[in-house]
Design a protein around this motif. Structure first.
Motif, short mmCIF file in Angstrom:
data_model
loop_
_atom_site.label_atom_id
_atom_site.label_comp_id
_atom_site.label_asym_id
_atom_site.label_seq_id
_atom_site.Cartn_x
_atom_site.Cartn_y
_atom_site.Cartn_z
N LEU A 58 0.82 -1.20 0.00
CA LEU A 58 0.00 0.00 0.00
C LEU A 58 0.86 1.27 0.00
O LEU A 58 0.48 2.29 -0.57
CB LEU A 58 -0.96 -0.01 1.19
N LEU A 61 1.89 1.64 -3.52
CA LEU A 61 0.78 2.18 -4.29
C LEU A 61 0.72 3.69 -4.16
O LEU A 61 0.53 4.41 -5.16
CB LEU A 61 -0.54 1.55 -3.81
N GLU A 62 0.90 4.20 -2.94
CA GLU A 62 0.90 5.64 -2.74
C GLU A 62 2.06 6.29 -3.48
O GLU A 62 1.93 7.39 -4.02
CB GLU A 62 0.98 5.97 -1.24
N LYS A 65 1.08 6.53 -7.14
CA LYS A 65 0.12 7.62 -7.36
C LYS A 65 0.84 8.96 -7.37
O LYS A 65 0.52 9.85 -8.17
CB LYS A 65 -0.94 7.60 -6.26
N PRO A 102 -5.75 -5.27 -2.12
CA PRO A 102 -6.12 -3.91 -2.54
C PRO A 102 -5.24 -3.37 -3.67
O PRO A 102 -5.72 -2.62 -4.53
CB PRO A 102 -5.92 -3.08 -1.26
N LEU A 103 -3.98 -3.77 -3.68
CA LEU A 103 -3.08 -3.34 -4.75
C LEU A 103 -3.51 -3.94 -6.08
O LEU A 103 -3.58 -3.25 -7.10
CB LEU A 103 -1.64 -3.76 -4.42
N GLU A 105 -6.48 -4.99 -6.84
CA GLU A 105 -7.77 -4.41 -7.20
C GLU A 105 -7.60 -3.03 -7.83
O GLU A 105 -8.29 -2.68 -8.79
CB GLU A 105 -8.67 -4.33 -5.96
N PHE A 106 -6.67 -2.24 -7.29
CA PHE A 106 -6.39 -0.93 -7.86
C PHE A 106 -5.91 -1.06 -9.30
O PHE A 106 -6.36 -0.33 -10.19
CB PHE A 106 -5.34 -0.19 -7.03
N CYS A 107 -4.99 -1.99 -9.53
CA CYS A 107 -4.46 -2.20 -10.88
C CYS A 107 -5.58 -2.60 -11.85
O CYS A 107 -5.65 -2.09 -12.98
CB CYS A 107 -3.38 -3.27 -10.86
N GLN A 109 -8.75 -1.93 -11.61
CA GLN A 109 -9.62 -0.78 -11.82
C GLN A 109 -9.00 0.21 -12.81
O GLN A 109 -9.69 0.76 -13.68
CB GLN A 109 -9.90 -0.08 -10.49
N GLN A 110 -7.71 0.42 -12.69
CA GLN A 110 -7.02 1.33 -13.60
C GLN A 110 -7.07 0.80 -15.02
O GLN A 110 -7.30 1.55 -15.99
CB GLN A 110 -5.56 1.51 -13.17
N TRP A 127 -1.36 -1.67 -15.75
CA TRP A 127 -0.96 -1.75 -14.34
C TRP A 127 -0.91 -3.22 -13.93
O TRP A 127 -1.87 -3.96 -14.14
CB TRP A 127 -1.96 -0.99 -13.47
#
Length: 230
Positions: A58, A61-62, A65, A102-103, A105-107, A109-110, A127
């Motif tokens: 996480l 991930l920050e 971003k 969560p990482l 899932e973020f990828c 979504q992107q 991603w």
């Protein structure tokens, strides 16, 4: 600065070079490894981004971003040239702490959002996550060996990194051993498997996926370097 095999100079990336951004946990091993491929082909630009404020997924991930998506971002993602981002992570305790899902899932979504935002861009995995179990060193191990390590031998060492360092004669040489990329991909894929929850089993790594992307741009250059070693 780490130098590759002697007398093989780096090339300046072309204007349309494909960019691979690698966001990793380590400040030493991973950057040392991927630096080998920087400038190997004028059609590829490899940018390694080490951690800044922490190494858990996480935090990485920050970091991504901040440098790739924020208003004060340092780098630009060109989806028309199919640039990619890779989070190179260890399993460690992150899986138990629920920080890898969560990482991923973020990828996901992107990736879904890209063609929705840019009509001219065809869907692709921009991603990505490359998870190794237990650590990145299993990828280094497979540069030399086509079978999984023996658990009883690994347990004789204080860490998996120590085991790999002792198994590879002289330790992994970041100036020349990445040239074994083709073997590493084949050996890693041969020994890759998932558990019942869809997560990499022990001694499995997804770095071969990133390796294949890199290989697509440097295969002929790798062969030239291999000839220099013979």
């Amino acid at each position: 600065m780490i130098r590759r095999i002697r007398d093989y100079s780096k090339r300046e990336p072309s204007r349309d070079a494909h960019k691979i951004y690698i966001i990793c946990e380590g400040k030493g091993t991973e950057p040392s490894y991927f630096t080998f491929f920087e400038g190997l082909s004028s059609n590829l630009q490899v940018i390694t981004i080490p951690p800044k404020d922490g190494t858990d997924p996480l935090k990485l991930l920050e970091r991504a971003k901040q440098v790739l998506l924020g208003e004060e971002r340092k780098y630009t993602l060109d989806f028309l040239h199919r640039d990619t981002v890779w989070f190179v992570i260890d399993t460690d305790t992150w899986e138990k702490e629920g920080k890898i899902t969560p990482l991923r899932e973020f990828c996901a979504q992107q990736n879904v959002a890209i063609p929705q935002k840019f009509d001219e861009v065809k869907p692709y995995s921009a991603w990505n996550v490359a998870q190794s179990n237990p650590s990145f060193e299993i990828w280094l191990y497979y540069h030399f060996y086509d079978a999984m390590p023996a658990i009883d031998e690994v347990e004789k060492h204080a860490s998996f990194k120590e085991y790999v360092d002792s198994t590879i004669a002289g330790g992994f040489n970041f100036q020349k051993d990445p040239v074994r990329l083709e073997d590493a991909i084949a050996n890693t894929e041969k020994n890759y498997s998932l558990d019942n929850e869809g997560k990499p089993r022990v001694f499995s790594s997804e770095v071969s996926l990133l390796g294949r992307e890199i290989e697509g741009f440097v295969k002929s250059d790798i062969k030239k370097l291999m000839n220099k070693l013979r």
